[in-house]
Design a protein around this motif. Sequence first.
Motif, short mmCIF file in Angstrom:
data_model
loop_
_atom_site.label_atom_id
_atom_site.label_comp_id
_atom_site.label_asym_id
_atom_site.label_seq_id
_atom_site.Cartn_x
_atom_site.Cartn_y
_atom_site.Cartn_z
N ILE A 270 0.83 -1.20 0.00
CA ILE A 270 0.00 0.00 0.00
C ILE A 270 0.87 1.25 0.00
O ILE A 270 0.60 2.21 -0.73
N LEU A 271 1.95 1.22 0.78
CA LEU A 271 2.86 2.38 0.85
C LEU A 271 3.67 2.55 -0.44
O LEU A 271 4.08 3.66 -0.78
N ARG A 272 3.91 1.45 -1.15
CA ARG A 272 4.72 1.52 -2.37
C ARG A 272 3.93 1.89 -3.61
O ARG A 272 4.50 2.35 -4.61
N LEU A 273 2.61 1.68 -3.58
CA LEU A 273 1.80 1.91 -4.78
C LEU A 273 1.92 3.33 -5.35
O LEU A 273 2.02 3.49 -6.58
N PRO A 274 1.92 4.39 -4.51
CA PRO A 274 2.04 5.73 -5.09
C PRO A 274 3.37 5.95 -5.81
O PRO A 274 3.44 6.77 -6.74
N LYS A 275 4.41 5.23 -5.40
CA LYS A 275 5.71 5.36 -6.08
C LYS A 275 5.71 4.57 -7.39
O LYS A 275 6.29 5.00 -8.39
N ILE A 276 5.04 3.41 -7.37
CA ILE A 276 4.96 2.59 -8.58
C ILE A 276 4.06 3.25 -9.62
O ILE A 276 4.34 3.19 -10.83
N PHE A 277 3.02 3.92 -9.15
CA PHE A 277 2.04 4.56 -10.05
C PHE A 277 1.89 6.04 -9.70
O PHE A 277 0.88 6.45 -9.10
N PRO A 278 2.87 6.87 -10.07
CA PRO A 278 2.80 8.30 -9.71
C PRO A 278 1.65 9.05 -10.38
O PRO A 278 1.29 10.15 -9.91
N VAL A 280 -1.44 7.93 -10.55
CA VAL A 280 -2.69 7.46 -9.96
C VAL A 280 -2.82 8.04 -8.55
O VAL A 280 -1.85 8.05 -7.79
N GLU A 281 -3.98 8.56 -8.23
CA GLU A 281 -4.24 9.04 -6.87
C GLU A 281 -4.88 7.90 -6.07
O GLU A 281 -5.87 7.30 -6.51
N PHE A 282 -4.32 7.62 -4.90
CA PHE A 282 -4.85 6.57 -4.04
C PHE A 282 -5.53 7.18 -2.82
O PHE A 282 -5.08 8.20 -2.29
N ILE A 283 -6.60 6.55 -2.39
CA ILE A 283 -7.34 6.99 -1.20
C ILE A 283 -7.39 5.81 -0.23
O ILE A 283 -7.95 4.76 -0.55
N PHE A 284 -6.79 5.98 0.91
CA PHE A 284 -6.76 4.92 1.92
C PHE A 284 -7.96 5.09 2.84
O PHE A 284 -8.12 6.12 3.48
N ARG A 285 -8.83 4.08 2.87
CA ARG A 285 -10.03 4.15 3.70
C ARG A 285 -10.17 2.84 4.48
O ARG A 285 -10.86 1.90 4.04
N PRO A 286 -9.51 2.75 5.63
CA PRO A 286 -9.59 1.50 6.42
C PRO A 286 -10.92 1.38 7.14
O PRO A 286 -11.60 2.37 7.40
N HIS A 287 -11.30 0.15 7.45
CA HIS A 287 -12.46 -0.06 8.32
C HIS A 287 -12.18 0.61 9.66
O HIS A 287 -11.03 0.59 10.14
N PRO A 288 -13.19 1.24 10.29
CA PRO A 288 -12.96 1.95 11.55
C PRO A 288 -12.34 1.08 12.65
O PRO A 288 -11.69 1.61 13.56
N HIS A 289 -12.51 -0.24 12.57
CA HIS A 289 -11.97 -1.11 13.62
C HIS A 289 -10.57 -1.64 13.31
O HIS A 289 -9.98 -2.31 14.16
N LEU A 290 -10.04 -1.39 12.11
CA LEU A 290 -8.79 -2.04 11.71
C LEU A 290 -7.65 -1.79 12.69
O LEU A 290 -7.06 -2.74 13.24
N PHE A 291 -7.30 -0.54 12.92
CA PHE A 291 -6.15 -0.24 13.77
C PHE A 291 -6.43 -0.52 15.25
O PHE A 291 -5.53 -0.85 16.01
N ILE A 292 -7.70 -0.41 15.62
CA ILE A 292 -8.10 -0.81 16.99
C ILE A 292 -7.81 -2.29 17.20
O ILE A 292 -7.24 -2.70 18.22
N TYR A 308 2.76 4.18 10.79
CA TYR A 308 2.17 3.73 9.52
C TYR A 308 1.14 4.75 9.02
O TYR A 308 1.14 5.10 7.84
N GLN A 309 0.29 5.23 9.92
CA GLN A 309 -0.71 6.21 9.52
C GLN A 309 -0.06 7.49 9.01
O GLN A 309 -0.53 8.09 8.05
N ASN A 310 1.04 7.90 9.64
CA ASN A 310 1.77 9.09 9.18
C ASN A 310 2.34 8.89 7.78
O ASN A 310 2.31 9.80 6.95
N GLU A 311 2.88 7.68 7.53
CA GLU A 311 3.42 7.38 6.20
C GLU A 311 2.32 7.40 5.14
O GLU A 311 2.51 7.91 4.03
N ILE A 312 1.16 6.83 5.49
CA ILE A 312 0.03 6.84 4.57
C ILE A 312 -0.37 8.27 4.23
O ILE A 312 -0.55 8.63 3.05
N LYS A 313 -0.50 9.11 5.24
CA LYS A 313 -0.93 10.49 5.04
C LYS A 313 0.07 11.30 4.22
O LYS A 313 -0.29 12.31 3.61
N SER A 314 1.33 10.86 4.22
CA SER A 314 2.37 11.57 3.46
C SER A 314 2.34 11.24 1.97
O SER A 314 2.94 11.95 1.17
N CYS A 315 1.65 10.15 1.59
CA CYS A 315 1.70 9.74 0.19
C CYS A 315 0.33 9.58 -0.47
O CYS A 315 0.25 9.34 -1.68
#
Length: 431
Positions: A270-278, A280-292, A308-315
């Motif tokens: 998931i973190l590598r996809l924006p680098k592989i596909f510059p 394409v815009e990706f939107i990360f939408r986890p289930h509300p319970h995932l990180f819990i 991990y959440q900080n890395e996601i928000k950066s890309c």
Amino acid sequence: MSFKHKILALIPLSVKKNAIFNRLVKYYEVFKYRKILKESPKHYESVIREFKSKNSKIRFGVYIAYDSMFGGKKLCEIIKNDDAFEYVKFVIVPNTMRNKEQMIATYNATKDFFIKHYGNESVIDGYDEKSGEFLDRSSLFDAVYIASPYELDKHKFHSLSYLSKQNLLPFYLQYAFSHFKYGDHVIAAVPGVSFLWRVFLNNKFEYDGFKKFSLSSGKNAKISGYAKMDDFANSQIKNRDKKRIIIAPHHSVKSQQLKIANFLYYYDLILRLPKIFPNVEFIFRPHPHLFINLENYGFWDKEKIQNYQNEIKSCMEYSVGGDYLEIFANADGIIHDCGSFISEWLFSGKKGCFVSFDGAVFNQLSKFGKEALKFYDIAKNQNDIIEYVKNVENEKFTNLNLQDVGKNITINYPNASKFIVDEIKKTLKSE
């Protein structure tokens, strides 16, 4: 946890899936709750008679713990503009299965969402954070939409069993399509669901499941179509230069009843996809319970989750809670393993990618789930995900045949909410 659920927890999953075992459990539950099953229809007849004798407007309420489970946007819009109703109020319900910190954080996030969208005067507390007291709001309503069918995650005042005994008409409409046997074996079999005035279902597959597994044998169920997606027809499409793909991982990293989460197999991709596909815009939408669940079950600690959440928000865009129909309408693809999204995405008419690295999902699908997944690419590894993104980027997919989809998915679309409102009015306001 009740004594019954402690006993059930000791029984192997293979036994729980056995048809004979499930029939025996149902026979036992029907016998145990025979009195309330017999009295519930009479109770609602009394509620209806009393309401009609007052010749008043219908006071309508929504009991909701998570904004993402809210399937009544169009429903509430119709009610708000109908003279037969006095008001729509939202009772915020705490999830008592979470630790206090998580419970309060989720409670306040849900409360903020409904205040933002419906105004402070429309939102009612079901919990007093200062005193720690749970609040009974049932006397404020004549009809109540309950967004969650579960009993163990609620205080008594907000439970299906309690509301079914009050002077009102409680109903449940599916917050998701039932793609898995779990929907029949677990949700339909919850005793409180059978005590409700109505259960509004999405299609005949679900109705057949309720007839088979619910204690009421589906006598309180009606097929309405999927009200949650009614507002999708009004989505605003925005101009964009790049393809957009949603990534939506499920929370069931530890579940034995519903084992569909694959996040731990591909979180690094998931973190590598924006680098592989510059492009394409990706939107990360986890289930509300995932990180819990990742934290509660000891997979990741708070620091790893935060990093991990900080890395996601950066890309890429990070989408949490709330209404996601606009996101669906403005996306070109989706990569997910969320049960509810399987059919919801099909309303877009676009090809989706369902992630199942270990193939566990295919042993859990209902007949309807198997039908719905026919419209998907199945990703069995990371390369399959990469190939799907390439195909979306290069417009290799043609739009789905919505006529085929509509046979079991887009029933009454976009008027399922109107069907439900008409059912309430026909019951309470007809002569």
